[in-house]
Motif scaffolding. Sequence first.
Motif, PDB file in Angstrom:
ATOM      1  N   GLY A 132       0.784  -1.226   0.000  1.00 57.96           N
ATOM      2  CA  GLY A 132       0.000   0.000   0.000  1.00 57.96           C
ATOM      3  C   GLY A 132       0.814   1.273   0.000  1.00 57.96           C
ATOM      4  O   GLY A 132       0.253   2.362  -0.081  1.00 57.96           O
ATOM      5  N   ASN A 133       2.136   1.150   0.076  1.00 55.76           N
ATOM      6  CA  ASN A 133       2.988   2.329   0.184  1.00 55.76           C
ATOM      7  C   ASN A 133       4.158   2.199  -0.783  1.00 55.76           C
ATOM      8  O   ASN A 133       4.873   1.192  -0.765  1.00 55.76           O
ATOM      9  N   LYS A 134       4.357   3.215  -1.620  1.00 58.37           N
ATOM     10  CA  LYS A 134       5.396   3.150  -2.643  1.00 58.37           C
ATOM     11  C   LYS A 134       6.795   3.059  -2.031  1.00 58.37           C
ATOM     12  O   LYS A 134       7.647   2.304  -2.502  1.00 58.37           O
ATOM     13  N   GLY A 135       7.015   3.840  -0.979  1.00 58.78           N
ATOM     14  CA  GLY A 135       8.323   3.809  -0.334  1.00 58.78           C
ATOM     15  C   GLY A 135       8.635   2.453   0.270  1.00 58.78           C
ATOM     16  O   GLY A 135       9.775   1.971   0.193  1.00 58.78           O
ATOM     17  N   ASN A 136       7.630   1.818   0.875  1.00 57.44           N
ATOM     18  CA  ASN A 136       7.846   0.488   1.450  1.00 57.44           C
ATOM     19  C   ASN A 136       8.202  -0.535   0.381  1.00 57.44           C
ATOM     20  O   ASN A 136       9.087  -1.375   0.577  1.00 57.44           O
TER      21      ASN A 136
END
Length: 291
Positions: A132-136
């Motif tokens: 759900g998170n691009k950075g992750n």
Amino acid sequence: MKTISVGKKNVSYQQLQGLRDNRTKRLRQGAFFVEGVRNINQAIGAGWNIRSFIYCGGNLSDWAENILKSVDTQVNYRLTGELMAELSGKEDASELMAVVEMRKPRRWWEADGGAGQQAVENPLLVLFDRPGNKGNLGTILRTCDALGADGLFLTGHGVDLYDPEVLQASMGSFFRVPVWQMERSDQWESCVAALRAKYPGLQLVGTTAHREQPVYRQPLSGPVVIMLGNETLGLSHRYKEMADVLCSIPMAQTSSASSLNVGCAASILLYEAARQRSMGQAFYGEKGVWK
């Protein structure tokens, strides 16, 4: 190879902007936007097909000049400084950007030996369910690369693998780690069946924030898939049922934190797997726990 000069926001510029901003346009064109010295170097070094370079007329560094001369492309785009600055996702616009062609990794777990993919005898694999998170996602790609994971599975609907923020967070590791994307759980079930046929001792290790088997007590030296869940919802119920074991990262008893960021958790879990593999099976007792 031809070069197109772009001095205004015409069709050529809009196509480049679409590759940067729009998931559907990336998929339709089978290509994506890349920015940054490390990402471009890794894409070239790993043999990805570069369709185009984007640059500003004027003084370029020796690095940029050498790449433009040595890498074959279909067409390059020379933009004005203003358009380069607007297209860039950075405060200081890159002097060189690229359009890179998507590619699918070969499925080396299949019975034919992987259609040319390098054989892997003892795979360390990761599944990330509904990122759900691009950075992750970018961070997990970087961790997979750093700690020797052989590939990453993405399941369910989540952030776009080819989003520029994912690439930036991966720091070039995007181009080094094979990634397989599957939207439906039955696709993953079929993949697991193929993996188990090729690697009979394969373990599916699910992860949870609840107090289950501490990861340092779980043998991870053999073929294994470490399954990570969505940042908010965790690992899906179906994938927990498929897991051979559920593991957790023990927290300090005095801690107020109930869980870790999934990127941090992935680093700890993969480090433990890499540590065990470097030490070998001899350090484990008959029941597979640390002596």
